[in-house]
Design an enzyme around this catalytic site. Structure first.
Site, PDB file in Angstrom:
ATOM      1  CG  ASP A  87      14.314   9.159   7.293  1.00  0.00           C
ATOM      2  OD1 ASP A  87      14.072   8.193   8.030  1.00  0.00           O
ATOM      3  OD2 ASP A  87      14.106  10.345   7.623  1.00  0.00           O
ATOM      4  CD  GLU A  90       0.151 -32.547  26.779  1.00  0.00           C
ATOM      5  OE1 GLU A  90      -0.302 -32.647  25.624  1.00  0.00           O
ATOM      6  OE2 GLU A  90       1.107 -31.807  27.082  1.00  0.00           O
ATOM      7  CG  HIS A  99       7.986  12.413   9.201  1.00  0.00           C
ATOM      8  ND1 HIS A  99       7.809  12.085   7.886  1.00  0.00           N
ATOM      9  CD2 HIS A  99       9.257  12.059   9.499  1.00  0.00           C
ATOM     10  CE1 HIS A  99       8.924  11.551   7.409  1.00  0.00           C
ATOM     11  NE2 HIS A  99       9.833  11.543   8.364  1.00  0.00           N
ATOM     12  CG  HIS A 123      -2.017 -36.502  20.555  1.00  0.00           C
ATOM     13  ND1 HIS A 123      -3.301 -36.139  20.279  1.00  0.00           N
ATOM     14  CD2 HIS A 123      -1.248 -35.416  20.240  1.00  0.00           C
ATOM     15  CE1 HIS A 123      -3.324 -34.882  19.819  1.00  0.00           C
ATOM     16  NE2 HIS A 123      -2.084 -34.428  19.778  1.00  0.00           N
ATOM     17  CD  GLU A 127      10.067   5.445  13.663  1.00  0.00           C
ATOM     18  OE1 GLU A 127       9.653   6.524  14.166  1.00  0.00           O
ATOM     19  OE2 GLU A 127       9.775   5.082  12.510  1.00  0.00           O
ATOM     20  CG  HIS A 128      14.198   7.228  13.775  1.00  0.00           C
ATOM     21  ND1 HIS A 128      12.937   7.769  13.628  1.00  0.00           N
ATOM     22  CD2 HIS A 128      14.407   6.453  12.687  1.00  0.00           C
ATOM     23  CE1 HIS A 128      12.412   7.340  12.489  1.00  0.00           C
ATOM     24  NE2 HIS A 128      13.277   6.543  11.890  1.00  0.00           N
ATOM     25  CB  SER A 172       8.093   9.447  12.703  1.00  0.00           C
ATOM     26  OG  SER A 172       9.274   8.802  12.333  1.00  0.00           O
ATOM     27  CD  GLN A 209      12.008  11.388  13.183  1.00  0.00           C
ATOM     28  OE1 GLN A 209      10.945  10.795  13.147  1.00  0.00           O
ATOM     29  NE2 GLN A 209      12.974  11.167  12.304  1.00  0.00           N
ATOM     30  CD  GLN A 252     -11.554   2.481  -1.418  1.00  0.00           C
ATOM     31  OE1 GLN A 252     -11.836   2.419  -0.213  1.00  0.00           O
ATOM     32  NE2 GLN A 252     -11.344   3.636  -2.029  1.00  0.00           N
ATOM     33  CE1 TYR A 295      -4.166   1.781   0.421  1.00  0.00           C
ATOM     34  CE2 TYR A 295      -2.623   3.419   1.251  1.00  0.00           C
ATOM     35  CZ  TYR A 295      -3.863   3.087   0.743  1.00  0.00           C
ATOM     36  OH  TYR A 295      -4.804   4.069   0.547  1.00  0.00           O
ATOM     37  CG  ASN A 331      -6.180   6.938   5.495  1.00  0.00           C
ATOM     38  OD1 ASN A 331      -6.466   5.746   5.620  1.00  0.00           O
ATOM     39  ND2 ASN A 331      -6.743   7.709   4.590  1.00  0.00           N
TER      40      ASN A 331
END
Lengths: 432, 432
Positions: free
Chosen positions: B361, B415, B262, B420, B327-328, B237, B259, B191, B130, B214
């Site tokens: 990046d 068990e 973003h 088994h 993250e960074h 981020s 950062q 969709q 995506y 999104n």
């Protein structure tokens, strides 16, 4: 009576497609209840755990501590028969040895222009292991979930297990001790998942929660995902047996029933080339069903989801097996290697007539937590990788920065991110 | 103005805890809408896609085909400036080379008693990528998501990207061509996720869906998870910069703003030992903010979530960094190696003053899809591992089965799973 699908019939493709998309899980919508329990544990901590345990498990934490004592674990361990203890220890040592080979290696290197790059693997800080209570309380699952964490070097593994009336299956406690798990709480359900994720006065939070559970536990795991990591949400078990017609029908019938006895939603599928052989396996299933403890479960599974698929040649089983993407795939054929090579979608493959899937459940050494419901198309069984995380490392000096800067600045500008461009340019007195 | 936290103040621990649990994401509840869209695509296929694309993107598939033509991709590629094209190609070759080292190796072996064990890695059949439309349509993301799939050997990589008025960012198409992606559809939203997961007349379904999007896209991915695999659901981020006070405040301000620009929910944190230096960085941020395209976004992020944390010694930053699990992580210190060793929870570490995060990046070679919102405690950035799956292989002969049978039977019986036990015992004429 299982469903029969015959590759030579005209409607085979349509019927196979429908078969593939059959839902085998009843998903009760328990989300509202679970959300309330989680909120309550977040707010009231231990007091909430005490209330739920009194209500659902009949335990009073005023008389029996929430945390299982060392003495209880020792007593459970000593209460196990020597034969069973030896079996647990054999299983543990084989699982440990196999999983030790899965530990990923760091890769730290310098490239041609002197940029330092690295992939570093480290263990997750703390992991919570959910163990169901009652009849679904399997010591083998404790070993399969806890030992890879130990191999990965997870410093803290916490176990939770509901204990109706205060009792936890002693074999489960013995398995925990063998796996080196000593922090055990007698709590269960969504409240135990919440306690692991958010912590209470008594329980420090963990970073990841693994292990099987009922619909409430599964919903709670989905709910706390993000705050902590979770393993896959496992569906009912399944086996696909691909067999030539010269097998002993009784062997394969036993294998099909070993899946079916797990859960009414479990699925057992036989693919073969010979209708008479398929019939013989079906008859053996019906015969063996009669003498099972869990005949009711196994016959519901076989009746509702069992299947016998007839193909023209053994090779025709390959595309079908790849589409089924079974959790467990048994190859009861004289020359299995070509099938092993060609079938890419399977959680685990059991090769040849002397490898019943059950060996993998207990003592093979590989993990028995495997992707169900066709998810072997895109995911893998539990391994050491589930207990570690990778950190990327990047190191540039002024010279490397100078070489890579123009491309970075061009890309940043094309994306309209001018602070990005500046962060590179400013170090070289360039125009961002 | 960012928030200030001072380790020497009495309420530091309480304030730091509150800071860690701050929510930075507005999660609109879009589940009902998304569920309806998904059901509609499952039922009406291409017709539903045409309706949604007309409504949301203003495209008519009667005049413009849903699938982007080869000619369009070629034209986009030729329309890119030579400088930008060279930047994309440098980035692609560095990403490809780094990720090639991540390909896991099969491990097939025989143990001491002759049991064959194996871990076999194979590529996922088909992956959907995506790519958001509009200003969030980043060519670098196309490279970062598509190239590891190519390295893994995924035979089919499909891209979807909404095209308001029919147009897709030509740099995105050029990046796709460089990454070898040729099956591209101009659809987006829930969709597009539904079409990838379930297929339509035109689009064959995939086994896994990756890439940012999104709230609708994220909800749709959660919804189809299970039917297909998904990558992590990325949050806004974040960067944590640990800096000694002898740095140039302007360099670090630029990094913090890279950062912040973003997303209003992005987070930039500075840890340092010196209040005056912190002040200087804060002033540099305010100054640089004025000249940014995306000043509004960056200042909202810095105002709402930016933070400057004062510690007594640089070593005091270690436990805080491990709890933040950024993250960074940038280490703007003279001797970074001890910090690299000690900070275990971070998506990616950028070592030394000449490694701004922005290099990672675009052109560092490592992946820029990294765990956000403290999930670096339990998860890793995108890699080749996300595009492969592991199959366990187990092979016993009669002798190995004889040796392992007693333990397997003992465990099965403990068990309560007698089918088994039988599945093993029957092959050896033993008692189940």
């Amino acid at each position: 009576m299982a469903i029969w699908l015959d590759q030579t019939s005209d409607d085979f493709e349509a019927r196979f497609k429908a078969f593939l998309s059959t839902k085998r899980e009843v998903s009760d919508d328990v989300n509202d209840i679970v959300r309330k329990i989680i909120d309550d544990v977040r707010q009231r901590g231990d007091a909430a755990l005490a209330d739920y345990s009194r209500r659902f498990d009949g335990i009073d934490f005023d008389t029996l501590p929430m945390r299982v004592t060392e003495q209880e674990i020792d007593e459970a361990y000593r209460s196990i028969s020597p034969e069973l203890l030896a079996a647990l220890e054999l299983a543990a040592s084989r699982i440990e040895r196999h999983h030790a080979r899965q530990m990923p290696k760091d890769d730290i290197y310098e490239d041609a222009i002197g940029v330092g790059l690295g992939s570093r693997w480290t263990a997750i800080d703390a992991v919570g292991l959910y163990v169901p209570g009652g009849t679904a309380s399997y010591p083998s699952s404790v070993l399969m979930n806890a030992l890879p964490a130990k191999v990965a070097g997870v410093p803290r593994v916490v176990m939770v297990c509901p204990a109706t009336g205060g009792a936890i299956n002693p074999t489960v406690l013995a398995a925990a001790r063998i796996a080196g798990v000593t922090e055990i709480y007698r709590i269960g359900g969504a409240q135990a998942v919440a306690a692991l994720a958010y912590g209470t006065e008594t329980i420090e939070p963990v970073a990841k929660i693994v292990g099987p559970g009922n619909a409430y536990v599964a919903a709670a795991k989905r709910h706390v995902f993000g705050t902590v990591g979770i393993d896959m949400i496992a569906g009912p078990s399944e086996v696909l047996v691909i067999a030539e017609p010269d097998n002993d029908p009784d062997w394969l019938a036993a294998d099909l029933l070993a899946q079916a006895e797990h859960d009414p939603g479990a699925q057992s599928i036989l693919i073969t080339t010979d209708r008479a052989f398929g019939k013989a396996v079906e008859e053996a299933v019906e015969r063996q069903l009669k003498s099972l403890n869990r005949a009711e479960t196994a016959s519901a599974s076989w009746r509702d989801f069992g299947a016998i698929i007839l193909v023209k040649t053994m090779d025709d089983s390959i595309p079908l097996a790849n589409r089924i993407a079974a959790e467990h795939l048994e190859l009861a054929v004289a020359d299995p290697e070509p099938l092993v090579k060609a079938i890419l979608n399977a959680g685990a493959i059991f090769v040849g007539r002397h490898t019943p899937e059950v060996i993998g459940d207990y003592v093979g050494g590989s993990n028995h937590v495997l992707p169900t419901a066709r998810s072997a198309r895109f995911s893998s069984g539990l391994s050491v990788l589930d207990y570690v995380k990778r950190t990327s490392i990047l190191r540039l000096g002024p010279e490397q920065l100078r070489q890579l800067a123009p491309a970075a600045i061009a890309l940043a500008n094309s994306e309209g991110l001018d602070a990005h461009a500046r962060s590179v340019a400013i170090r070289l007195n360039l125009e961002g």
